[in-house]
Design a protein around this motif. Structure first.
Motif, PDB file in Angstrom:
ATOM      1  N   ARG A  68      -9.064  -9.075   3.872  1.00 18.29           N
ATOM      2  CA  ARG A  68      -7.954  -8.244   4.346  1.00 18.29           C
ATOM      3  C   ARG A  68      -6.615  -8.763   3.850  1.00 18.29           C
ATOM      4  O   ARG A  68      -5.710  -7.972   3.530  1.00 18.29           O
ATOM      5  CB  ARG A  68      -7.970  -8.198   5.866  1.00 18.29           C
ATOM      6  CG  ARG A  68      -9.160  -7.448   6.444  1.00 18.29           C
ATOM      7  CD  ARG A  68      -9.069  -7.338   7.948  1.00 18.29           C
ATOM      8  NE  ARG A  68     -10.200  -6.586   8.510  1.00 18.29           N
ATOM      9  CZ  ARG A  68     -10.339  -6.306   9.791  1.00 18.29           C
ATOM     10  NH1 ARG A  68      -9.415  -6.731  10.662  1.00 18.29           N
ATOM     11  NH2 ARG A  68     -11.386  -5.622  10.217  1.00 18.29           N
ATOM     12  N   GLU A  69      -6.488 -10.092   3.799  1.00 21.62           N
ATOM     13  CA  GLU A  69      -5.226 -10.663   3.291  1.00 21.62           C
ATOM     14  C   GLU A  69      -5.003 -10.291   1.828  1.00 21.62           C
ATOM     15  O   GLU A  69      -3.887  -9.950   1.415  1.00 21.62           O
ATOM     16  CB  GLU A  69      -5.262 -12.177   3.449  1.00 21.62           C
ATOM     17  CG  GLU A  69      -3.958 -12.865   3.047  1.00 21.62           C
ATOM     18  CD  GLU A  69      -4.020 -14.371   3.249  1.00 21.62           C
ATOM     19  OE1 GLU A  69      -3.009 -15.035   2.986  1.00 21.62           O
ATOM     20  OE2 GLU A  69      -5.082 -14.868   3.677  1.00 21.62           O
ATOM     21  N   GLU A  70      -6.089 -10.362   1.026  1.00 21.69           N
ATOM     22  CA  GLU A  70      -5.969  -9.956  -0.376  1.00 21.69           C
ATOM     23  C   GLU A  70      -5.601  -8.490  -0.496  1.00 21.69           C
ATOM     24  O   GLU A  70      -4.771  -8.104  -1.328  1.00 21.69           O
ATOM     25  CB  GLU A  70      -7.282 -10.241  -1.097  1.00 21.69           C
ATOM     26  CG  GLU A  70      -7.593 -11.732  -1.239  1.00 21.69           C
ATOM     27  CD  GLU A  70      -8.943 -11.961  -1.894  1.00 21.69           C
ATOM     28  OE1 GLU A  70      -9.640 -10.942  -2.148  1.00 21.69           O
ATOM     29  OE2 GLU A  70      -9.280 -13.126  -2.149  1.00 21.69           O
ATOM     30  N   MET A  71      -6.217  -7.671   0.331  1.00 18.84           N
ATOM     31  CA  MET A  71      -5.896  -6.243   0.301  1.00 18.84           C
ATOM     32  C   MET A  71      -4.439  -6.004   0.686  1.00 18.84           C
ATOM     33  O   MET A  71      -3.732  -5.191   0.058  1.00 18.84           O
ATOM     34  CB  MET A  71      -6.815  -5.479   1.245  1.00 18.84           C
ATOM     35  CG  MET A  71      -8.273  -5.454   0.806  1.00 18.84           C
ATOM     36  SD  MET A  71      -9.358  -4.657   2.015  1.00 18.84           S
ATOM     37  CE  MET A  71      -8.667  -3.014   2.001  1.00 18.84           C
ATOM     38  N   LEU A  72      -3.967  -6.747   1.715  1.00 21.00           N
ATOM     39  CA  LEU A  72      -2.559  -6.593   2.113  1.00 21.00           C
ATOM     40  C   LEU A  72      -1.623  -7.051   1.013  1.00 21.00           C
ATOM     41  O   LEU A  72      -0.573  -6.439   0.775  1.00 21.00           O
ATOM     42  CB  LEU A  72      -2.311  -7.375   3.399  1.00 21.00           C
ATOM     43  CG  LEU A  72      -2.939  -6.812   4.681  1.00 21.00           C
ATOM     44  CD1 LEU A  72      -2.689  -7.750   5.850  1.00 21.00           C
ATOM     45  CD2 LEU A  72      -2.362  -5.432   4.995  1.00 21.00           C
ATOM     46  N   GLN A  73      -1.989  -8.156   0.338  1.00 22.44           N
ATOM     47  CA  GLN A  73      -1.152  -8.625  -0.764  1.00 22.44           C
ATOM     48  C   GLN A  73      -1.094  -7.608  -1.891  1.00 22.44           C
ATOM     49  O   GLN A  73      -0.028  -7.357  -2.465  1.00 22.44           O
ATOM     50  CB  GLN A  73      -1.684  -9.962  -1.268  1.00 22.44           C
ATOM     51  CG  GLN A  73      -1.472 -11.121  -0.304  1.00 22.44           C
ATOM     52  CD  GLN A  73      -2.019 -12.433  -0.845  1.00 22.44           C
ATOM     53  OE1 GLN A  73      -2.644 -12.450  -1.917  1.00 22.44           O
ATOM     54  NE2 GLN A  73      -1.797 -13.513  -0.121  1.00 22.44           N
ATOM     55  N   LYS A  74      -2.252  -7.033  -2.230  1.00 23.61           N
ATOM     56  CA  LYS A  74      -2.260  -6.008  -3.280  1.00 23.61           C
ATOM     57  C   LYS A  74      -1.418  -4.800  -2.878  1.00 23.61           C
ATOM     58  O   LYS A  74      -0.639  -4.276  -3.679  1.00 23.61           O
ATOM     59  CB  LYS A  74      -3.692  -5.581  -3.567  1.00 23.61           C
ATOM     60  CG  LYS A  74      -4.541  -6.663  -4.229  1.00 23.61           C
ATOM     61  CD  LYS A  74      -5.953  -6.167  -4.487  1.00 23.61           C
ATOM     62  CE  LYS A  74      -6.802  -7.239  -5.147  1.00 23.61           C
ATOM     63  NZ  LYS A  74      -8.196  -6.792  -5.391  1.00 23.61           N
ATOM     64  N   ARG A  75      -1.583  -4.377  -1.621  1.00 29.89           N
ATOM     65  CA  ARG A  75      -0.770  -3.253  -1.159  1.00 29.89           C
ATOM     66  C   ARG A  75       0.715  -3.595  -1.180  1.00 29.89           C
ATOM     67  O   ARG A  75       1.558  -2.767  -1.546  1.00 29.89           O
ATOM     68  CB  ARG A  75      -1.199  -2.853   0.244  1.00 29.89           C
ATOM     69  CG  ARG A  75      -2.578  -2.208   0.312  1.00 29.89           C
ATOM     70  CD  ARG A  75      -2.937  -1.835   1.744  1.00 29.89           C
ATOM     71  NE  ARG A  75      -4.276  -1.234   1.829  1.00 29.89           N
ATOM     72  CZ  ARG A  75      -4.849  -0.852   2.964  1.00 29.89           C
ATOM     73  NH1 ARG A  75      -4.187  -0.999   4.127  1.00 29.89           N
ATOM     74  NH2 ARG A  75      -6.050  -0.322   2.962  1.00 29.89           N
ATOM     75  N   GLY A 134       5.950  -3.034  -3.387  1.00 31.27           N
ATOM     76  CA  GLY A 134       7.131  -3.654  -3.985  1.00 31.27           C
ATOM     77  C   GLY A 134       7.456  -3.080  -5.352  1.00 31.27           C
ATOM     78  O   GLY A 134       8.620  -2.831  -5.679  1.00 31.27           O
ATOM     79  N   GLN A 135       6.416  -2.864  -6.167  1.00 31.21           N
ATOM     80  CA  GLN A 135       6.646  -2.265  -7.480  1.00 31.21           C
ATOM     81  C   GLN A 135       7.191  -0.850  -7.363  1.00 31.21           C
ATOM     82  O   GLN A 135       8.114  -0.459  -8.103  1.00 31.21           O
ATOM     83  CB  GLN A 135       5.340  -2.277  -8.273  1.00 31.21           C
ATOM     84  CG  GLN A 135       4.869  -3.674  -8.658  1.00 31.21           C
ATOM     85  CD  GLN A 135       3.525  -3.639  -9.356  1.00 31.21           C
ATOM     86  OE1 GLN A 135       2.920  -2.565  -9.510  1.00 31.21           O
ATOM     87  NE2 GLN A 135       3.037  -4.800  -9.780  1.00 31.21           N
ATOM     88  N   LEU A 136       6.631  -0.096  -6.426  1.00 28.24           N
ATOM     89  CA  LEU A 136       7.132   1.269  -6.242  1.00 28.24           C
ATOM     90  C   LEU A 136       8.582   1.268  -5.779  1.00 28.24           C
ATOM     91  O   LEU A 136       9.418   2.032  -6.296  1.00 28.24           O
ATOM     92  CB  LEU A 136       6.251   2.006  -5.224  1.00 28.24           C
ATOM     93  CG  LEU A 136       4.816   2.331  -5.673  1.00 28.24           C
ATOM     94  CD1 LEU A 136       4.048   2.938  -4.508  1.00 28.24           C
ATOM     95  CD2 LEU A 136       4.825   3.270  -6.862  1.00 28.24           C
ATOM     96  N   VAL A 137       8.890   0.386  -4.810  1.00 33.44           N
ATOM     97  CA  VAL A 137      10.270   0.318  -4.312  1.00 33.44           C
ATOM     98  C   VAL A 137      11.217  -0.142  -5.417  1.00 33.44           C
ATOM     99  O   VAL A 137      12.322   0.404  -5.591  1.00 33.44           O
ATOM    100  CB  VAL A 137      10.339  -0.624  -3.098  1.00 33.44           C
ATOM    101  CG1 VAL A 137      11.782  -0.870  -2.698  1.00 33.44           C
ATOM    102  CG2 VAL A 137       9.566  -0.040  -1.925  1.00 33.44           C
ATOM    103  N   GLN A 138      10.780  -1.149  -6.189  1.00 35.83           N
ATOM    104  CA  GLN A 138      11.623  -1.635  -7.278  1.00 35.83           C
ATOM    105  C   GLN A 138      11.851  -0.551  -8.322  1.00 35.83           C
ATOM    106  O   GLN A 138      12.961  -0.398  -8.843  1.00 35.83           O
ATOM    107  CB  GLN A 138      10.966  -2.857  -7.917  1.00 35.83           C
ATOM    108  CG  GLN A 138      11.818  -3.525  -8.993  1.00 35.83           C
ATOM    109  CD  GLN A 138      11.157  -4.762  -9.547  1.00 35.83           C
ATOM    110  OE1 GLN A 138      10.023  -5.091  -9.174  1.00 35.83           O
ATOM    111  NE2 GLN A 138      11.832  -5.454 -10.421  1.00 35.83           N
TER     112      GLN A 138
END
Length: 511
Positions: A154-161, A166-170
């Motif tokens: 779940r942590e990996e999934m949260l990091q990927k999300r 972040g990329q979308l916001v940037q």
């Protein structure tokens, strides 16, 4: 009363504990417990472990252990405590009697067979508990591992999300920023285009002309009405002009001109007026810059052109500081008088030293920035400087001998210092001599302005006249050929008179 295995009711009585005699029941005296009591307690304990439930076992052990521990204590107190313990453990005694009703008497010694059986059963129970504990531990470890793996996943999934978000916001922020930059550039270009139109220039020139004329009137009135407070108005004037010059030079990318000596001289005057008015050295430095400012009005051809901000602002950074020092010297008040007296009381070489040190401090700062720190940046971005104006645009560098051209920067600084030394005599002139020099400099200032307007209007008149002549000649060339022919053949008529009258006028204007 409890029921035995055969269904009969049997009365159980708690065994009597052998207590010490009354003569030996003193505090601190101890006796060995009776063997019969110990055996009875042990047998009851063994039966309890064999047949009773865990709750009955725990409840039955409490009174037995209490009796063993309190055998050597006070008799009366022990008896009361034992009665209370027996009353609380009646339920556990009933459970023990239900397990084995035949064993109602007390044994004199421990039964080895029963003891071995109880130990083996307890050992088996302990082994069973250990096996269950191991299985439970393994099961809990597996569950913990599964939970840890699930948490990591779940942590990996949260990091990927998070990275995707972040990329979308940037990306969105960058797109928004680019759109804002494009809008800003578009608006700036539109504003620049509007400001460069003839109507905008005319509107701007009219307002600048009106403000400059109002300043002339206000300065003349204040200087004549209250010369001792004129420095207040002059301070506001200088600060306003310096602020506009900073904005103008920053927009036109000529901000290195802000390091010129005239701006430094205005700061020296303001520093003496407001920061250290009682300092004689500060007064000598402020008065020492007035000579070079007066010379700059003449040398740099400052002109009174009120409608042109560039020309009038170049004059405003020179002569207002000189007029301010003269007004304070003519009629001073408070600390300014102390500063003037302290400066004049010094010897001439000390006054010269103070003024020259102020100039040297500016020269070091200017040369360090223009020729050392910002030299590459100025060359890369092709910024204009005072040295570049004299060396490149006016061509003084090309006029030097070839062996001196590599030292053009040193020659420029020495030439500028020569101008300062040419005006250092200002501090040794009397007040009336300084006033005369100021009037002469202002006369040159107004003369340059008059020459600008006359030359401009005369050139505009000549240009308009030439356009009129060209338009008249073009109209004559495109005229009616018969009428022109009749005029040339000497024939009269109204059609030939205009051409005969206009021709001499056109020849006169053309000549």
């Amino acid at each position: 009363m409890v029921a035995d295995r055969s269904g009969a009711s049997t009365a159980l009585q708690a065994p009597d504990i052998v207590r010490p005699e009354s003569t030996d029941s003193l505090p601190g005296s101890h006796q060995e417990p009776d063997r019969e009591s110990l055996c009875s307690d042990s047998c009851n304990d063994e039966q309890h472990y064999d047949a009773a439930s865990p709750e009955a076992i725990g409840a039955s052990l409490v009174p037995a252990l209490g009796r063993r521990a309190r055998v050597g204590g006070n008799g009366a107190k022990a008896e009361a405590e034992d009665d209370a313990a027996e009353s609380t453990s009646s339920e556990s005694g009933e459970a023990c009697a239900a397990a084995d009703a035949s064993n109602v008497h007390l044994y004199d010694s421990f039964d080895e067979s029963n003891s071995e059986g109880s130990f083996s059963s307890r050992r088996q129970g302990a082994q069973l508990l250990l096996r269950r504990g191991r299985r439970t531990t393994q099961h809990l470890q597996q569950r913990a591992q599964h939970l840890v793996q699930d948490l990591k996943r779940r942590e990996e999934m949260l990091q990927k999300r998070g990275k995707k978000i972040g990329q979308l916001v940037q990306r969105e922020v960058r797109q928004t920023w680019l759109l804002q930059q494009e809008r800003l550039v578009t608006r700036s270009r539109e504003m620049t285009r509007r400001l460069l139109t003839g109507r905008s220039r005319a509107w701007r020139h009219k307002w600048i002309f009106a403000l400059v004329q109002a300043d002339f009137v206000a300065s003349a009135f204040w200087l004549g009405r209250s010369p001792e407070t004129y420095y207040m108005y002059s301070t506001a004037q200088i600060c306003f002009v310096l602020t506009l010059k900073v904005v103008d030079y920053r927009v036109t990318e000529q901000h290195y001109f802000l390091l010129d000596f005239c701006f430094f001289a205005n700061l020296c005057v303001l520093a003496w007026l407001w920061l250290c008015p009682t300092s004689g050295a500060a007064f000598n430095a402020a008065e020492g810059v007035c000579g070079l400012l007066s010379i700059s009005v003449v040398v740099f051809r400052n002109s009174c052109v009120p409608h042109d901000f560039v020309r009038i602002s170049n004059a405003y950074v020179h002569y207002p500081a000189v007029v301010t020092i003269l007004s304070v010297k003519m009629q001073c008040t408070g600390d300014h008088c102390l500063g003037i007296e302290a400066g004049r009381a010094m010897l001439r070489h000390l006054r010269f030293r103070d003024a020259w040190l102020a100039y040297i401090s500016w020269a070091v700062i200017y040369a360090s920035i223009i020729f050392l720190l910002a030299r590459k940046r100025i060359a890369r971005k092709q910024r204009d400087t005072l040295y570049g104006y004299f060396a490149e645009k006016l061509g003084f560098k090309e006029k030097l001998p070839k062996w001196l051209r590599p030292y053009s920067q040193v020659i420029f600084m020495l030439g500028h210092q020569t101008l300062f030394l040419a005006g250092i005599w200002w501090i040794f002139l009397p007040l009336w001599g300084q006033c005369i020099c100021t009037v002469l400099a202002l006369t040159v200032f107004f003369h340059n302005g008059g020459r600008f307007y006359v030359d401009h209007f005369w050139k505009a008149h000549e240009r308009n006249t030439a356009q009129y002549v060209d338009a008249a000649r073009l109209a004559m060339c495109q005229g009616d050929p018969p009428s022109d022919t009749a005029g040339l053949n000497g024939g009269g008529g109204a059609a030939t008179k205009p051409s005969g009258e206009v021709a001499p006028a056109i020849q006169e204007l053309g000549g």
